[in-house]
Design a protein around this motif. Sequence first.
Motif, PDB file in Angstrom:
ATOM      1  N   VAL A 129     155.331  27.894  54.302  1.00 28.86           N
ATOM      2  CA  VAL A 129     156.530  27.768  53.470  1.00 28.86           C
ATOM      3  C   VAL A 129     156.120  27.522  52.024  1.00 28.86           C
ATOM      4  CG1 VAL A 129     158.562  26.323  53.001  1.00 28.86           C
ATOM      5  CG2 VAL A 129     158.002  26.979  55.363  1.00 28.86           C
ATOM      6  N   ASN A 130     155.167  26.635  51.835  1.00 27.30           N
ATOM      7  CA  ASN A 130     154.713  26.299  50.488  1.00 27.30           C
ATOM      8  C   ASN A 130     154.125  27.521  49.779  1.00 27.30           C
ATOM      9  OD1 ASN A 130     154.467  24.290  48.503  1.00 27.30           O
ATOM     10  ND2 ASN A 130     152.316  24.031  48.985  1.00 27.30           N
ATOM     11  N   THR A 131     153.341  28.308  50.496  1.00 27.71           N
ATOM     12  CA  THR A 131     152.726  29.504  49.920  1.00 27.71           C
ATOM     13  C   THR A 131     153.779  30.517  49.504  1.00 27.71           C
ATOM     14  OG1 THR A 131     150.708  29.193  51.210  1.00 27.71           O
ATOM     15  CG2 THR A 131     151.126  31.407  50.381  1.00 27.71           C
ATOM     16  N   PHE A 132     154.761  30.737  50.371  1.00 22.92           N
ATOM     17  CA  PHE A 132     155.785  31.751  50.090  1.00 22.92           C
ATOM     18  C   PHE A 132     156.890  31.265  49.142  1.00 22.92           C
ATOM     19  CE2 PHE A 132     153.998  33.536  54.058  1.00 22.92           C
ATOM     20  CZ  PHE A 132     153.543  34.726  53.503  1.00 22.92           C
ATOM     21  N   THR A 133     156.823  29.998  48.744  1.00 25.06           N
ATOM     22  CA  THR A 133     157.792  29.478  47.777  1.00 25.06           C
ATOM     23  C   THR A 133     157.098  28.986  46.510  1.00 25.06           C
ATOM     24  OG1 THR A 133     157.774  27.270  48.769  1.00 25.06           O
ATOM     25  CG2 THR A 133     159.466  28.828  49.558  1.00 25.06           C
ATOM     26  N   ALA A 134     155.934  29.578  46.218  1.00 25.09           N
ATOM     27  CA  ALA A 134     155.180  29.262  44.988  1.00 25.09           C
ATOM     28  C   ALA A 134     154.897  27.766  44.847  1.00 25.09           C
ATOM     29  CB  ALA A 134     155.908  29.804  43.766  1.00 25.09           C
ATOM     30  N   ASN A 135     154.410  27.155  45.935  1.00 19.28           N
ATOM     31  CA  ASN A 135     154.053  25.728  45.960  1.00 19.28           C
ATOM     32  C   ASN A 135     155.224  24.803  45.612  1.00 19.28           C
ATOM     33  OD1 ASN A 135     151.432  26.026  46.886  1.00 19.28           O
ATOM     34  ND2 ASN A 135     150.594  26.251  44.829  1.00 19.28           N
ATOM     35  N   SER A 136     156.422  25.193  46.015  1.00 21.85           N
ATOM     36  CA  SER A 136     157.613  24.398  45.696  1.00 21.85           C
ATOM     37  C   SER A 136     157.644  23.047  46.400  1.00 21.85           C
ATOM     38  CB  SER A 136     158.879  25.179  46.049  1.00 21.85           C
ATOM     39  OG  SER A 136     158.983  25.349  47.456  1.00 21.85           O
ATOM     40  N   LEU A 137     156.838  22.868  47.434  1.00 21.83           N
ATOM     41  CA  LEU A 137     156.854  21.606  48.181  1.00 21.83           C
ATOM     42  C   LEU A 137     155.905  20.553  47.594  1.00 21.83           C
ATOM     43  CD1 LEU A 137     156.921  23.025  51.824  1.00 21.83           C
ATOM     44  CD2 LEU A 137     158.850  22.291  50.400  1.00 21.83           C
TER      45      LEU A 137
END
Length: 185
Positions: free
Chosen positions: A23-31
């Motif tokens: 999830v983090n990878t596909f959301t540009a490290n948003s987490l």
Amino acid sequence: MRSGKCLPVIFVLAGIMMLVQLVNTFTANSLIPHGIIPRTISGLQGIAFAPFLHGSIRHLLSNLVPFVVLSWLISNEGFERYVRVLVLITMLGGILVWLVGRFSIHVGASGLIFGLWTYVLARAWFQRSLVSLLIAAIALFGYGGLIFGFLPLPGISFESHIAGAMAGIVVGWIMHSKRLLANAG
């Protein structure tokens, strides 16, 4: 060894780490902002979340195998003890990072890994049983290079490593020093 109940939990936790990283990878490290941010109210959430968050897939992969192996080495104490050790190291280590860490976002399971590693070593010191000494020898031989993680290097939260290691020793003392004291008296 009583690791039967623990192995599924260990693999589920590793799976959560992998899922979170996807999830983090596909959301540009948003987490990443959910990691530990020292001395901020919003950074307190990171105490629970930081072990599941990683800055990159490489970061995650460097933590997965030691997490699984060291968790398995602790699992011989049983499911309840393993969960207690995991939670206490995560909380105590995270609180220490929050209190004294550099003002940065601290993420990754390495603080937990250092805590698991020193817990295994501390357990051997306090128990002084052949089994705990053999397990500590395996951990020391397999992961003795962790000692270099205490060095301050750019981009690495050595504070998490030190805090995790301190937490592991404290948890080992809490869980096993009573046996040592009982045997002395």
